[in-house]
Design an enzyme around this catalytic site. Sequence first.
Site: not given
Ligand code: THU
Length: 172
Positions: A84, A121, A73-74, A71, A77, A124
Site C-alpha cells: 500500500e 496494517c 521485503e529485505n 510489498n 526485515y 499503511c
Molecule cells: N504486508 C503488506 O504489504 N500489506 C499489508 O497490509 C500487510 C502486510 C506485507 C508486509 C510483509 O512483506 C508481508 O506482507 C508479511 O507481513
Amino acid sequence: MAKKINKPDVYTLTVTAEIEVYASVEKLPKADQILMAKAKEAVENAYAPYSHFKVGAAVRLSNGKIILGNNQENAAYPSGLCAERVAIFQAGALYPQAAVKAIAICCQSVLKPVLEPVTPCGACRQSIAEYESRSGVPIRLIMTGQKGSVYVANSIHTLLPLLFNGALLGKK
Ligand code: THU
C-alpha cells in the site's frame, strides 16, 4: 445570560464503522473490478522471499492514472515496505497534484490460502490517511484475499477512527 450546560464527568463515545461486503470481485461495481484486476497484476511482482506473503495494491488518481505497488521485503526485515505504501508513495512522487480516489488491495500466500479480505496494517492506514487529508477527498478502499469476499470502505476513517489529526500541529 446563556445557560451553561454541564458535561457529565464520564460518558461513552461510541465509534462505528460501516463496511460493504461483496460476495466476490465479480459483484463489485465495474470501476472497482478494474482496479482490483490491476492489484492482482501487481501482486505477481511482489518481492516476498521471507514471509512468502505477497500483497498487491493499485491506486486510482483523480487524473485517471492507476499506480501499482507490491510489498518489497529485505533481509533486514524492517527495511522492507508494504504494498500500500509502495503504491501510494509512488503516486505522491509522480503526481503530487492529483488526489488519491481509491486503493485496491489483494494478496497471495504460499504458506496458507487467504480466504478473507486482507486489510492494511496500522502504518499503511496512517499513510493512507495522510493522502486523504492532503487532498480532502475520501479514499475508497477495496480489499480482498486470494478469493472470496471483498470489503469496501468509503474512507480511511472507517479503518482508522480517531486518527491523529495533523491539523493539531498548527500552520506556519
Ligand atoms: N504486508 C503488506 O504489504 N500489506 C499489508 O497490509 C500487510 C502486510 C506485507 C508486509 C510483509 O512483506 C508481508 O506482507 C508479511 O507481513
